[in-house]
Design a protein around this motif. Structure first.
Motif, mmCIF file in Angstrom:
data_model
loop_
_atom_site.group_PDB
_atom_site.id
_atom_site.type_symbol
_atom_site.label_atom_id
_atom_site.label_comp_id
_atom_site.label_asym_id
_atom_site.label_seq_id
_atom_site.Cartn_x
_atom_site.Cartn_y
_atom_site.Cartn_z
ATOM 1 N N PRO A 207 48.473 -47.066 -53.194
ATOM 2 C CA PRO A 207 49.817 -47.268 -52.646
ATOM 3 C C PRO A 207 49.983 -48.632 -51.971
ATOM 4 N N ALA A 208 48.960 -49.079 -51.255
ATOM 5 C CA ALA A 208 49.039 -50.402 -50.621
ATOM 6 C C ALA A 208 49.161 -51.494 -51.669
ATOM 7 N N MET A 209 48.407 -51.381 -52.756
ATOM 8 C CA MET A 209 48.472 -52.390 -53.808
ATOM 9 C C MET A 209 49.864 -52.433 -54.450
ATOM 10 N N ALA A 210 50.419 -51.248 -54.703
ATOM 11 C CA ALA A 210 51.758 -51.210 -55.280
ATOM 12 C C ALA A 210 52.777 -51.855 -54.338
ATOM 13 N N ALA A 211 52.674 -51.546 -53.034
ATOM 14 C CA ALA A 211 53.586 -52.156 -52.066
ATOM 15 C C ALA A 211 53.390 -53.667 -52.010
ATOM 16 N N ARG A 212 52.149 -54.110 -51.971
ATOM 17 C CA ARG A 212 51.851 -55.554 -51.917
ATOM 18 C C ARG A 212 52.476 -56.303 -53.086
ATOM 19 N N ASP A 213 52.420 -55.693 -54.267
ATOM 20 C CA ASP A 213 52.856 -56.365 -55.485
ATOM 21 C C ASP A 213 54.305 -56.068 -55.850
ATOM 22 N N GLY A 214 54.990 -55.229 -55.055
ATOM 23 C CA GLY A 214 56.365 -54.891 -55.362
ATOM 24 C C GLY A 214 56.514 -53.959 -56.543
ATOM 25 N N ASP A 215 55.468 -53.157 -56.809
ATOM 26 C CA ASP A 215 55.462 -52.255 -57.955
ATOM 27 C C ASP A 215 55.665 -50.809 -57.516
ATOM 28 N N LEU A 216 55.947 -49.952 -58.489
ATOM 29 C CA LEU A 216 55.956 -48.517 -58.235
ATOM 30 C C LEU A 216 54.532 -47.996 -58.205
ATOM 31 N N TYR A 217 54.297 -47.043 -57.342
ATOM 32 C CA TYR A 217 52.997 -46.401 -57.283
ATOM 33 C C TYR A 217 52.995 -45.188 -58.203
ATOM 34 N N GLU A 218 52.045 -45.149 -59.121
ATOM 35 C CA GLU A 218 51.897 -44.028 -60.046
ATOM 36 C C GLU A 218 50.640 -43.250 -59.675
ATOM 37 N N PRO A 219 50.761 -42.025 -59.187
ATOM 38 C CA PRO A 219 49.589 -41.251 -58.763
ATOM 39 C C PRO A 219 48.618 -41.002 -59.905
ATOM 40 N N ASP A 220 47.360 -40.892 -59.554
ATOM 41 C CA ASP A 220 46.299 -40.608 -60.505
ATOM 42 C C ASP A 220 45.369 -39.584 -59.866
ATOM 43 N N LEU A 221 44.293 -39.241 -60.536
ATOM 44 C CA LEU A 221 43.347 -38.250 -60.038
ATOM 45 C C LEU A 221 42.016 -38.900 -59.710
ATOM 46 N N ILE A 222 41.364 -38.388 -58.686
ATOM 47 C CA ILE A 222 40.030 -38.842 -58.310
ATOM 48 C C ILE A 222 38.998 -38.039 -59.108
ATOM 49 N N PRO A 223 38.087 -38.693 -59.813
ATOM 50 C CA PRO A 223 37.030 -37.943 -60.509
ATOM 51 C C PRO A 223 35.996 -37.422 -59.518
ATOM 52 N N ASP A 224 35.594 -36.184 -59.688
ATOM 53 C CA ASP A 224 34.629 -35.545 -58.785
ATOM 54 C C ASP A 224 33.232 -35.736 -59.339
ATOM 55 N N GLY A 225 32.567 -36.779 -58.889
ATOM 56 C CA GLY A 225 31.187 -37.002 -59.293
ATOM 57 C C GLY A 225 30.883 -38.459 -59.561
ATOM 58 N N PHE A 226 29.649 -38.685 -59.943
ATOM 59 C CA PHE A 226 29.123 -40.027 -60.207
ATOM 60 C C PHE A 226 29.448 -40.451 -61.639
ATOM 61 N N TYR A 227 29.751 -41.742 -61.818
ATOM 62 C CA TYR A 227 29.871 -42.311 -63.161
ATOM 63 C C TYR A 227 29.527 -43.797 -63.091
ATOM 64 N N VAL A 228 29.376 -44.415 -64.246
ATOM 65 C CA VAL A 228 29.059 -45.835 -64.306
ATOM 66 C C VAL A 228 30.028 -46.534 -65.242
ATOM 67 N N VAL A 229 30.101 -47.854 -65.077
ATOM 68 C CA VAL A 229 30.961 -48.689 -65.909
ATOM 69 C C VAL A 229 30.095 -49.667 -66.691
ATOM 70 N N ASP A 230 30.179 -49.595 -67.999
ATOM 71 C CA ASP A 230 29.487 -50.522 -68.887
ATOM 72 C C ASP A 230 30.409 -51.705 -69.186
ATOM 73 N N ASP A 231 29.845 -52.748 -69.767
ATOM 74 C CA ASP A 231 30.608 -53.930 -70.157
ATOM 75 C C ASP A 231 31.071 -53.760 -71.599
ATOM 76 N N ALA A 232 32.385 -53.698 -71.806
ATOM 77 C CA ALA A 232 32.921 -53.514 -73.144
ATOM 78 C C ALA A 232 32.558 -54.662 -74.079
ATOM 79 N N GLU A 233 32.203 -55.818 -73.520
ATOM 80 C CA GLU A 233 31.857 -56.974 -74.343
ATOM 81 C C GLU A 233 30.352 -57.137 -74.515
ATOM 82 N N ASN A 234 29.586 -56.258 -73.883
ATOM 83 C CA ASN A 234 28.122 -56.305 -73.989
ATOM 84 C C ASN A 234 27.589 -54.893 -73.761
ATOM 85 N N ARG A 235 27.903 -54.008 -74.674
ATOM 86 C CA ARG A 235 27.597 -52.593 -74.489
ATOM 87 C C ARG A 235 26.087 -52.361 -74.471
ATOM 88 N N GLN A 236 25.651 -51.584 -73.491
ATOM 89 C CA GLN A 236 24.251 -51.179 -73.390
ATOM 90 C C GLN A 236 24.216 -49.673 -73.127
#
Length: 321
Positions: A200-229
């Protein structure tokens, strides 16, 4: 993680249908100016102390590792030394590895996990790898329990030459290290406050609408789409799954709006998005996301999950170097 997707519970005052959310700074539809930025800063009191929580542990570790002051932040009369620890002797015959925490200062286990790794497990890798660890990249954010820096900038979208000092100082530190990096793991959390405060703060800062999303319950990781491992990421997830649960995909087979490519794994183009995990150009990179607000995880488990992730990443990278 990123400003849009790795923040994701719906807070009071938010509507899934309309995306309307009142944030107490600014005017709906108008980006912040200097007055709004000052108002936002005034609403961010210091809630904990970098010089009491983090610096003494770094000083204690300086008995074993070389302490590096790689930059300094001067914000509103407050000064913060940017601190890292590295092996006292970088062996040119060994690979280099970077561990970063606290890019988003409020993501506590990233900071504490990096320190706990140095205190409890890093010695296991002596003579195998040259370690560089920056436990708290964003100390102003750490003290305010905020993802942004003093200027309402998210460091994790700004690791580039014209980024804020938190980012450019770390880039300069990495460039000062001789030889390439084999591995970089960046320690993060996805928290309920991402959805109740920071998006919500980011949307206010940028003058955008805030679109709610869901928090994932648990651990996950982010891989590099340009260097997949994928095998590297799965090694981290498999190790952490013995410590805490892994986030399941939502009904659309996504986590934070991003397709799940494997158990507990999503992908981002790291360099394109100027994310921290892109700064070394390492073969093996991962961004961890711990969920500290889960009813099934304690702070100690969150820290342990980060330490476990670092060790699993190092073990895999060194085995497959």
């Amino acid at each position: 993680m990123s400003e849009r997707n790795c923040d994701a519970v719906r807070p009071a005052g938010a509507s899934a249908a309309t995306g309307i959310h009142f944030y107490p700074v600014g005017t709906a539809g108008q980006p912040w100016g200097a007055a709004e930025l000052d108002q936002w800063r005034a609403s961010q009191p210091r809630r904990r102390r970098y010089d009491q929580d983090v610096v003494p542990r770094i000083e204690a570790l300086a008995e074993r590792y070389e302490k590096v002051v790689y930059g300094r932040l001067e914000y509103g009369g407050e000064s913060y030394a940017l601190l890292a620890l590295r092996d006292r002797r970088f062996d040119p015959g060994l690979p280099n590895a970077l561990v970063t925490g606290g890019v988003h200062g409020y993501e506590t286990s990233g900071v504490m996990g990096a320190l706990e790794f140095l205190e409890t497990r890093a010695a296991d890798y002596a003579g195998k790898v040259n370690l560089l660890v920056a436990p708290c990249v964003n100390p102003w954010g750490y003290e305010r329990v905020n993802r942004w820096n003093h200027d309402a900038i998210d460091p994790n979208r700004n690791f580039r030459a014209d980024g804020p000092r938190e980012c450019t100082a770390l880039i300069e530190l990495v460039r000062s290290i001789p030889g390439p990096f084999l591995m970089h793991i960046d320690l993060h959390e996805t928290t309920d406050s991402d959805e109740s405060e920071f998006r919500p703060a980011m949307a206010a800062r940028d003058g955008d609408l805030y679109e709610p999303d869901l928090i994932p319950d648990g651990f996950y990781v982010v891989d590099d789409a340009e260097n997949r491992q994928p095998e590297f990421q799965q090694a981290i997830v498999a190790a952490v799954e013995r410590v805490t649960h892994i986030a399941p995909p939502d009904e659309n087979d996504k986590i934070i709006g991003t397709p799940v490519v494997a158990h507990g794994v999503i992908e981002y183009p790291l360099r394109e998005l100027s994310l921290c995990a892109a700064i070394t150009g390492a073969r093996y990179t991962s961004t961890t996301e711990v969920y500290p607000d889960s009813a099934h995880a304690t702070p100690a488990q969150c820290n342990e999950a980060q330490v476990t992730a670092v060790c699993a990443a190092l073990d895999y990278a060194l085995t497959h170097a």
